[in-house]
Every structure is written in C-alpha cells, then in structure tokens.
Design a protein around this motif. Structure first.
Motif, PDB file in Angstrom:
ATOM      1  N   LEU A  92     -11.653   2.204  -3.353  1.00  0.00           N
ATOM      2  CA  LEU A  92     -10.275   2.495  -3.801  1.00  0.00           C
ATOM      3  C   LEU A  92      -9.270   2.256  -2.666  1.00  0.00           C
ATOM      4  CD1 LEU A  92     -10.878   5.711  -5.940  1.00  0.00           C
ATOM      5  CD2 LEU A  92      -9.882   3.567  -6.780  1.00  0.00           C
ATOM      6  N   LYS A  93      -9.648   2.698  -1.455  1.00  0.00           N
ATOM      7  CA  LYS A  93      -8.756   2.501  -0.308  1.00  0.00           C
ATOM      8  C   LYS A  93      -8.561   1.014  -0.008  1.00  0.00           C
ATOM      9  CE  LYS A  93      -9.056   6.954   2.023  1.00  0.00           C
ATOM     10  NZ  LYS A  93      -9.668   7.748   3.098  1.00  0.00           N
ATOM     11  N   GLN A  94      -9.672   0.261  -0.180  1.00  0.00           N
ATOM     12  CA  GLN A  94      -9.584  -1.188   0.052  1.00  0.00           C
ATOM     13  C   GLN A  94      -8.624  -1.846  -0.938  1.00  0.00           C
ATOM     14  OE1 GLN A  94     -13.421  -3.111   0.138  1.00  0.00           O
ATOM     15  NE2 GLN A  94     -13.877  -2.185   2.153  1.00  0.00           N
ATOM     16  N   SER A  95      -8.642  -1.367  -2.158  1.00  0.00           N
ATOM     17  CA  SER A  95      -7.744  -1.972  -3.154  1.00  0.00           C
ATOM     18  C   SER A  95      -6.306  -1.483  -2.955  1.00  0.00           C
ATOM     19  CB  SER A  95      -8.237  -1.661  -4.570  1.00  0.00           C
ATOM     20  OG  SER A  95      -8.099  -0.287  -4.843  1.00  0.00           O
ATOM     21  N   ARG A  96      -6.152  -0.312  -2.306  1.00  0.00           N
ATOM     22  CA  ARG A  96      -4.788   0.204  -2.098  1.00  0.00           C
ATOM     23  C   ARG A  96      -4.092  -0.457  -0.899  1.00  0.00           C
ATOM     24  NH1 ARG A  96      -3.969   6.519  -0.865  1.00  0.00           N
ATOM     25  NH2 ARG A  96      -4.866   5.783   1.086  1.00  0.00           N
ATOM     26  N   ASP A  97      -4.843  -0.810   0.122  1.00  0.00           N
ATOM     27  CA  ASP A  97      -4.250  -1.365   1.358  1.00  0.00           C
ATOM     28  C   ASP A  97      -3.297  -2.551   1.115  1.00  0.00           C
ATOM     29  OD1 ASP A  97      -5.334   0.553   2.905  1.00  0.00           O
ATOM     30  OD2 ASP A  97      -6.957  -0.684   3.761  1.00  0.00           O
ATOM     31  N   PRO A  98      -3.763  -3.586   0.421  1.00  0.00           N
ATOM     32  CA  PRO A  98      -2.845  -4.726   0.230  1.00  0.00           C
ATOM     33  C   PRO A  98      -1.589  -4.358  -0.569  1.00  0.00           C
ATOM     34  CG  PRO A  98      -4.820  -5.009  -1.116  1.00  0.00           C
ATOM     35  CD  PRO A  98      -5.072  -3.849  -0.208  1.00  0.00           C
ATOM     36  N   LEU A  99      -1.747  -3.372  -1.463  1.00  0.00           N
ATOM     37  CA  LEU A  99      -0.583  -2.938  -2.254  1.00  0.00           C
ATOM     38  C   LEU A  99       0.440  -2.252  -1.350  1.00  0.00           C
ATOM     39  CD1 LEU A  99      -2.256  -1.531  -5.495  1.00  0.00           C
ATOM     40  CD2 LEU A  99      -1.263  -3.783  -5.117  1.00  0.00           C
ATOM     41  N   GLU A 100      -0.061  -1.482  -0.376  1.00  0.00           N
ATOM     42  CA  GLU A 100       0.860  -0.813   0.550  1.00  0.00           C
ATOM     43  C   GLU A 100       1.560  -1.808   1.456  1.00  0.00           C
ATOM     44  OE1 GLU A 100      -1.669   2.323   2.136  1.00  0.00           O
ATOM     45  OE2 GLU A 100      -0.593   3.786   0.880  1.00  0.00           O
ATOM     46  N   THR A 101       0.825  -2.852   1.850  1.00  0.00           N
ATOM     47  CA  THR A 101       1.444  -3.922   2.641  1.00  0.00           C
ATOM     48  C   THR A 101       2.551  -4.577   1.818  1.00  0.00           C
ATOM     49  OG1 THR A 101      -0.712  -4.308   3.650  1.00  0.00           O
ATOM     50  CG2 THR A 101       0.953  -6.022   3.972  1.00  0.00           C
ATOM     51  N   LYS A 102       2.215  -4.835   0.568  1.00  0.00           N
ATOM     52  CA  LYS A 102       3.188  -5.475  -0.316  1.00  0.00           C
ATOM     53  C   LYS A 102       4.419  -4.578  -0.507  1.00  0.00           C
ATOM     54  CE  LYS A 102       3.334  -7.975  -4.668  1.00  0.00           C
ATOM     55  NZ  LYS A 102       2.826  -7.996  -6.049  1.00  0.00           N
TER      56      LYS A 102
ATOM     57  N   GLU B 209       1.397   2.040  -9.250  1.00  0.00           N
ATOM     58  CA  GLU B 209       0.033   1.559  -9.075  1.00  0.00           C
ATOM     59  C   GLU B 209      -0.626   2.239  -7.866  1.00  0.00           C
ATOM     60  OE1 GLU B 209      -2.082  -2.825  -8.976  1.00  0.00           O
ATOM     61  OE2 GLU B 209       0.105  -2.704  -9.219  1.00  0.00           O
ATOM     62  N   ILE B 210       0.151   2.335  -6.764  1.00  0.00           N
ATOM     63  CA  ILE B 210      -0.351   2.973  -5.536  1.00  0.00           C
ATOM     64  C   ILE B 210      -0.631   4.466  -5.789  1.00  0.00           C
ATOM     65  CG2 ILE B 210       0.292   3.685  -3.175  1.00  0.00           C
ATOM     66  CD1 ILE B 210       1.845   0.992  -3.000  1.00  0.00           C
ATOM     67  N   GLU B 211       0.281   5.102  -6.480  1.00  0.00           N
ATOM     68  CA  GLU B 211       0.156   6.520  -6.795  1.00  0.00           C
ATOM     69  C   GLU B 211      -1.099   6.785  -7.638  1.00  0.00           C
ATOM     70  OE1 GLU B 211       3.229   9.524  -8.859  1.00  0.00           O
ATOM     71  OE2 GLU B 211       4.174   7.983  -7.579  1.00  0.00           O
ATOM     72  N   ASP B 212      -1.302   5.892  -8.584  1.00  0.00           N
ATOM     73  CA  ASP B 212      -2.460   5.995  -9.465  1.00  0.00           C
ATOM     74  C   ASP B 212      -3.761   5.921  -8.659  1.00  0.00           C
ATOM     75  OD1 ASP B 212      -3.747   6.027 -12.050  1.00  0.00           O
ATOM     76  OD2 ASP B 212      -4.199   3.897 -11.698  1.00  0.00           O
TER      77      ASP B 212
END
Ligand SMILES: [Zn+2]
Length: 235
Positions: free
Chosen positions: A103-113, A67-70
C-alpha cells in the motif's frame, strides 16, 4: 460687387462636398468602433481560460487527495491489526506486513504527484492574477478610448452640421441647371466635377486648353473641358 461666377460657386460646392464626404467616412469608422468590445472579450476569454485551467488542476488534486486518503486509511487499518496484538498467527502478520508495504509503495508516487500538482496550482493561480491584471488594463484603456471616440464623434457631427449649412447656403446661390450638370459629373468622375485651370492646363486631365476654350471658360456660362468633360474653373 462682382457676382461670383458659377464655376467658382461650383468649385466651392465641390470643396464642401469633398470635405463632407471625408468627415462622413471618418464618422462611419469611429461610430463602428464605438461600443466595439472585441478587445475586452479577448481579454475576458484569456482570463476565463486561465481560471478554467486552475479549476481543472484543483479538481485533479482533489481526486488525488481522496485517492491518497483512501490508501492511508487502508494502511492505518492494516497497521492497527498488525500492532494491535489481536492477530497472533505469524503467517497472518507477515501477510499484513506485505499489505502495508504494498500500500505504501502504491501511495508514494501519488504523493510525489501531489507535490507536483501544488506547484502547478501555484503557477496557475499566478496565471489567473496576471489575467485579471491584464483585463483591468485592457478595460481601462478601452474606457479611455471609448470616451475619446464619443468626443470625436460629437465634434465630427457638429463640424458636419456646419459644413452642411454652408453647403445649403452655397447651393441656394446656384441655378438648378448648373447643379444638375455638377451632380451628374460628380457621379461620373468619381467626385471631381470641377477642374481648376492653371497656366492654360486642365488640372484634372492635364490637357492644354485652346485659346477659345480659355475665353469661354472666362465667360459667365459653364464651360466643360473638351477632353475630360469637367467644368472648368479659372481661379
Ligand atoms: Zn480636363
């Protein structure tokens, strides 16, 4: 040489029978434990659960990474357009900038996770290692116990063989009628067919015997207690 009284022989037979019964019961219990893998299966079950927990986490992490890669791919694409110099319209550039931010905003929480997931995986891996160590420990203890059991069972079997040989030898010296009385009483009286007499008292039912009963008990014929019916044996 004095001939051993029938009551003494029957008492001896009874002692052998009680010992044989007790050893046979122990043998049954130990035989039941031999090959019983319950503790191993429990340890294996715990290890499997720990392994499954780890696999689930890794699977979850893989989806997260994809998901992050995408999203990262989309960000790169938007940034390439943004800084590539091919898009000239300010409105379009602004839109691209918004897209990158979003896009960066939606990626941040995923990276934390994803970081949290790594901690969970580290803990789960430790859980698997602990489960493997525990299984090894249980297995070693089980193997030792099984070896001991097998040895004890062999000993019991040879002990029983000896006792049964003694029993046959004692039995051969007793008349059939007395054996029949003995067998019947053993069944009726929960294993104790012969009662010792001590100080004029039947030790099985604790009643005082009359002097004539005592006299008969001393005789060569079998004498049964007038109260409990057991064969009296004067030691
Ligand atoms: Zn009695």
């Amino acid at each position: 040489m004095a001939i051993m009284s029938v009551s003494r022989q029957l008492f001896h037979l009874q002692e052998l029978d009680l010992e044989i019964e007790s050893h046979e019961e122990t043998l049954r219990q130990k035989t039941k434990l031999l090959g019983d893998k319950t503790v191993l299966e429990q340890a294996q079950g715990k290890l499997n659960a720990a392994q499954k927990h780890l696999d689930d986490l890794k699977h979850e992490q893989k989806s997260l990474d994809e998901e992050i890669e995408d999203i990262s791919g989309k960000i790169k694409h938007a940034e390439d357009q943004l800084y590539g110099g091919k898009v000239g319209s300010p409105k379009e550039l602004l839109n691209l900038q918004h897209e990158v931010n979003s896009l960066k905003q939606s990626r941040d929480p995923l990276e934390t996770k994803d970081l949290e997931m790594m901690d969970k995986i580290t803990a789960a891996e430790a859980g698997v290692v602990a489960g493997q160590a525990e299984y090894k420990k249980v297995e070693t203890a089980w193997q030792t116990q099984q070896q001991q059991l097998a040895g004890e069972i062999d000993q019991l079997k040879s002990k029983l063989a000896g006792l049964n040989a003694d029993r046959r030898s004692v039995l051969s010296g007793i008349d059939e009628q007395s054996i029949a009385v003995y067998d019947k009483l053993r069944k009726q009286k929960g294993g104790q067919a012969v009662a010792k007499v001590e100080q004029g008292i039947c030790r099985a039912c604790r009643i005082s015997l009359s002097s004539s009963e005592m006299q008969q008990a001393r005789g060569s014929n079998l004498k049964q207690c007038g109260n409990c019916g057991r064969i009296l044996f004067l030691s």
